[in-house]
Design an enzyme around this catalytic site. Structure first.
Site, short mmCIF file in Angstrom:
data_model
loop_
_atom_site.label_atom_id
_atom_site.label_comp_id
_atom_site.label_asym_id
_atom_site.label_seq_id
_atom_site.Cartn_x
_atom_site.Cartn_y
_atom_site.Cartn_z
N LYS A 103 34.45 29.05 45.57
CA LYS A 103 34.15 27.76 44.90
C LYS A 103 35.09 27.60 43.72
O LYS A 103 35.65 28.57 43.20
CB LYS A 103 32.71 27.69 44.42
CG LYS A 103 32.27 28.76 43.41
CD LYS A 103 32.51 28.44 41.95
CE LYS A 103 32.05 29.56 41.01
NZ LYS A 103 32.70 29.59 39.70
N ASP A 110 25.01 31.76 40.36
CA ASP A 110 25.88 30.99 41.27
C ASP A 110 25.51 31.18 42.74
O ASP A 110 26.07 30.50 43.61
CB ASP A 110 27.36 31.41 41.10
CG ASP A 110 27.96 30.89 39.81
OD1 ASP A 110 27.28 30.11 39.11
OD2 ASP A 110 29.10 31.26 39.49
P1 ATP Z 1 31.52 36.03 37.76
O1 ATP Z 1 32.05 34.85 37.00
O2 ATP Z 1 30.14 35.82 38.31
O3 ATP Z 1 31.71 37.34 37.07
P2 ATP Z 1 33.84 35.83 39.48
O4 ATP Z 1 33.85 34.71 40.43
O5 ATP Z 1 34.70 35.72 38.29
O6 ATP Z 1 32.35 36.11 39.11
P3 ATP Z 1 33.75 37.97 41.42
O7 ATP Z 1 34.87 38.02 42.39
O8 ATP Z 1 32.45 37.50 41.91
O9 ATP Z 1 34.25 37.16 40.17
O10 ATP Z 1 33.63 39.44 40.81
C1 ATP Z 1 32.99 39.75 39.58
C2 ATP Z 1 32.69 41.25 39.53
O11 ATP Z 1 31.59 41.50 40.41
C3 ATP Z 1 33.81 42.13 40.01
O12 ATP Z 1 34.48 42.71 38.93
C4 ATP Z 1 33.15 43.21 40.86
O13 ATP Z 1 33.16 44.45 40.23
C5 ATP Z 1 31.70 42.78 41.02
N1 ATP Z 1 31.25 42.64 42.42
C6 ATP Z 1 30.09 43.07 42.93
N2 ATP Z 1 29.97 42.78 44.22
C7 ATP Z 1 31.08 42.12 44.57
C8 ATP Z 1 31.51 41.53 45.79
N3 ATP Z 1 30.80 41.60 46.92
N4 ATP Z 1 32.70 40.92 45.77
C9 ATP Z 1 33.43 40.84 44.63
N5 ATP Z 1 33.07 41.38 43.46
C10 ATP Z 1 31.89 42.02 43.42
#
Ligand code: ATP
Length: 309
Positions: free
Chosen positions: A16, A143
């Site tokens: 997203k 989210d």
């Molecule tokens: P947020 O803003 O919620 O932190 P984001 O979109 O910036 O999320 P994500 O790719 O969701 O980033 O990853 C955030 C953190 O979540 C990563 O550093 C990772 O360690 C952890 N994580 C846990 N499970 C997962 C998963 N299935 N995929 C990606 N990251 C994950």
């Protein structure tokens, strides 16, 4: 109820962007009161759900080094939660092929969690559907509920109350990972320290009401987290300015940071402009990922196909 399905199930897990994001204040529960416009794009991880015997529990494998392979993985937490909730006496192995940049504000982890809920609901024949999974989803993360719905949607409260927009946004998208992960918690802390009352924040209201009247103006949208994210990571600021300049020059209708970063994106009304932007970004040393928005209908169709409905 019929027994669980014994074959493996492959499901998509889309990314997203936040077309707009307003932080209205802090809540009693420590979270922030938000107003955001979510948009799914067709960049997706691939998830394979493989049934395992009960004593194998829930396990995960992922081809990305930054994704945890233990019980802290959001996909595992989702499977564990649904397994308990549905009293399911079978295990599952989750294989994730990562294509969504990790920690980039594209919601990869949350999307994986929602995809696992939808996929296992089918595999285990629980029959809960998106509405029945909402309670579990919001406990996993703010989210996560959005990814049960997809398309262009308004997110209220922590972002976990999700309302699809009648007029869906359709555009070519260029995603640019600025390559500087920013801690979401640190960005919110910084914002809190400077938080002036934001009752007057209303760009999303203007956007949605004008949109209903037929005049769509993406330039009304803003991201309250952007300034705090750039202050948190000063090295990102210089890159951000260059990326934004290229996107705007190429004709982006909206060029913004997604969530707390560090992915920038541009929305374009034509494939030609988007291609131009990607080329210009490449020449400036930035890797750009091409994508398309995924509307509510498109999201539903892809999911019905994946779940065999
Ligand atoms: P947020 O803003 O919620 O932190 P984001 O979109 O910036 O999320 P994500 O790719 O969701 O980033 O990853 C955030 C953190 O979540 C990563 O550093 C990772 O360690 C952890 N994580 C846990 N499970 C997962 C998963 N299935 N995929 C990606 N990251 C994950």
């Amino acid at each position: 109820m019929a027994g669980p399905v014994s074959r493996a199930l492959r499901v998509p897990s889309f990314a997203k962007v936040n077309l707009g994001l307003e932080v209205l204040g802090t809540r009693g529960d420590g979270y922030h009161e938000l107003r955001t416009l979510f948009q799914t794009v067709d960049l997706a991880d691939e998830i394979l759900l493989q049934p395992r015997p009960e004593d194998a529990g829930v396990t995960v494998a992922c081809d990305h080094p930054l994704v945890p392979k233990d019980g802290t993985n959001l996909a595992v937490r989702a499977a564990d939660a649904l397994r308990r909730y549905g009293n399911v006496a079978t295990g599952v192995h989750i294989e994730i092929r990562k294509r969504i940049p990790v920690g980039g504000g594209l919601g990869g982890g949350s999307s994986n969690a929602a995809a696992v809920l939808l996929g296992l609901d089918r595999l285990w024949r629980l029959g809960l559907g998106p509405a029945g999974l909402h309670g579990l989803a919001r406990k996993l993360g703010a989210d996560v509920p959005f990814f049960l719905v997809g398309g262009t949607a308004l997110g209220l409260a922590r972002g976990d109350e999700v309302y699809p927009l009648r007029r869906q946004v359709r555009a070519h998208v260029v995603l640019v990972d600025a390559g500087m992960p920013v801690s979401t918690a640190a960005v919110f802390r910084r914002l809190d320290a400077s938080l002036t009352p934001r009752e007057n924040s209303n760009s999303i209201f203007y956007f949605v009401s004008r949109d209903l009247e037929g005049s769509r103006d993406l330039r009304l949208l803003t991201n309250d987290l952007e300034q705090a994210a750039l202050e948190e990571a000063p090295a990102l600021k210089e890159r951000a300015e260059r990326i934004r300049a290229v996107l705007v020059r190429a004709g982006a209708g909206l060029a913004a940071l997604s969530g707390s970063g560090s992915t920038y994106f541009g929305l374009f009304d034509g494939a030609g402009k988007a291609r131009l932007a990607r080329r210009a970004l490449g020449a400036a040393g930035f890797a750009a990922i091409p994508a398309r928005t995924l509307s509510l209908d498109q999201y539903r169709k892809v999911w019905s196909r994946s779940l065999g409905r």
